[in-house]
Write an enzyme that holds these catalytic residues in place. Sequence first.
Site, mmCIF file in Angstrom:
data_model
loop_
_atom_site.group_PDB
_atom_site.id
_atom_site.type_symbol
_atom_site.label_atom_id
_atom_site.label_comp_id
_atom_site.label_asym_id
_atom_site.label_seq_id
_atom_site.Cartn_x
_atom_site.Cartn_y
_atom_site.Cartn_z
ATOM 1 N N ALA A 1 0.655 -1.172 -0.059
ATOM 2 C CA ALA A 1 -0.201 -0.093 -0.010
ATOM 3 C C ALA A 1 0.674 1.396 -0.078
ATOM 4 O O ALA A 1 0.601 2.219 0.783
ATOM 5 C CB ALA A 1 -0.905 -0.006 1.110
ATOM 6 N N CYS A 2 1.790 1.141 -0.915
ATOM 7 C CA CYS A 2 2.604 2.382 -1.199
ATOM 8 C C CYS A 2 1.607 3.387 -1.800
ATOM 9 O O CYS A 2 2.086 4.354 -1.984
ATOM 10 C CB CYS A 2 3.869 2.276 -2.053
ATOM 11 S SG CYS A 2 4.769 1.027 -1.263
ATOM 12 N N HIS A 3 0.457 3.066 -2.337
ATOM 13 C CA HIS A 3 -0.697 3.631 -3.154
ATOM 14 C C HIS A 3 -1.839 3.653 -2.322
ATOM 15 O O HIS A 3 -2.825 3.707 -2.824
ATOM 16 C CB HIS A 3 -0.712 2.922 -4.629
ATOM 17 C CG HIS A 3 0.650 2.415 -5.057
ATOM 18 N ND1 HIS A 3 1.188 0.874 -4.957
ATOM 19 C CD2 HIS A 3 1.752 3.070 -5.400
ATOM 20 C CE1 HIS A 3 2.107 0.912 -5.542
ATOM 21 N NE2 HIS A 3 2.578 2.009 -5.616
#
Length: 452
Positions: free
Chosen positions: A394-396
């Site tokens: 979930a770097c995004h």
Amino acid sequence: MAEKTDPPVILGHNLWGTLTHHFGSDLHHHDVADGPDRIYMDYNATTPVDPEVVRVVTDALTEAWGNPSSNYLPGLKARDIIYHSRDTIARMVGGKAADIIFTSGGTEANNLVFHSAVEHFRKSKNSAEGGTNSKQLNGRGSLPHIIISNVEHDSIKLTAKHLLKEGKADVTFVPVSKVTARVEVEDVIAAIRPTTSLVSIMLANNETGIIMPIKDICQRVREVNKQRAASAPKILLHTDAAQAIGKIRVDAHELGVDYITIVGHKFYGPRIGALFVNDPGTTTPVYPLFFGGGQEHNFRPGTENTAMIAGLGKAAELVSSNLAEYEAHFLDIRCYLEQKLLAVFGRDKIRYNSHFPGSDILPNTCNVSILGRGLQGRRVLSTCRRLLASVGAACHSDRGDQPSHILLNCGIPYHVATNALRISVGRSTSHEDVDIVVEDLRDTVEQLERMN
């Protein structure tokens, strides 16, 4: 490397709660008011610290608190611990103690590799051209060229993009095959230019678990290096092994790489990292990002974090001693999980986003979509009562219900990728845990389908 993961999505619960008395077990949440224990299955995001690691960290904090550069007893103890850990970590990846440079984590290690490759290219070109500024003479054609895949961790992808934006390097993002989800060797070789200075491909993907053909890539690139003009800098080879170490065998010389990124918190160690460099400063270039007191042979100065280095060394020792056992356990639990999901939901409702023909995957990683309207991954996880997992790296996290670009790049259809769950199991995940989690998913899906 500290993968920027979302906290697993929960309604009405404090995520971490109270840890069980043994760190090595699955992370459970204890909350009498809110219901049953949570079962942690997000080990690709981070792992709990092994109790033996906690012990050696504690011992180092109390017994070896001195500055490792000092010559009195607490400093000498610290120095001995650092050397022992360096040797243990090196042996875990098939190297020698002098090949290990300690870093704050995987992100720093990756940045150090890219910085070194760019600097090495610049200095080699200047030397070959008599010290002239080749960029001014020849324009962008003289910039170092870097090859990465389109499924790399952000600490690789964004570093490459920054160098590109600043005009310090040209970058090729090689797409993975939509058949195998791997970087194909021929695609890497086809992307090589006379100015190519670095090929950096992850060893295993953190979302799909797909293992990349690093050994084959390195063999072919080394053949290219042999055929290059003597004045051309050699192409350096790097793999970010954050997700692979502790799950599969990683041997630097077997793979043929110059650099390996090592990340402690992915294999039950503390949140520091290390960079393997094959004979640093001699065979393989290293140019420091920082300047200071000369520690780490000036490659990474700064007073060493003795306790965390001790912990990293112990975590590496556990991997070296027990890898076969860990790997077998992971594979058993993951296969059991996949069988249970199929048995409960049926083949028409389950899509495995980590199964690609001809590709190997990490033994602990299951990326799965439960198909159906209203069953987006985030929605499912926020409704689950027991499971702690994620929708991917979930770097995004600012994308809401937008699917992972990693899955889309691997050819997963949009509506399938939107529903994806990344379930990654750990050393103590049990069949019973799997039974509970699959039942939780079944109840959650039934609840959401009624709501729809």
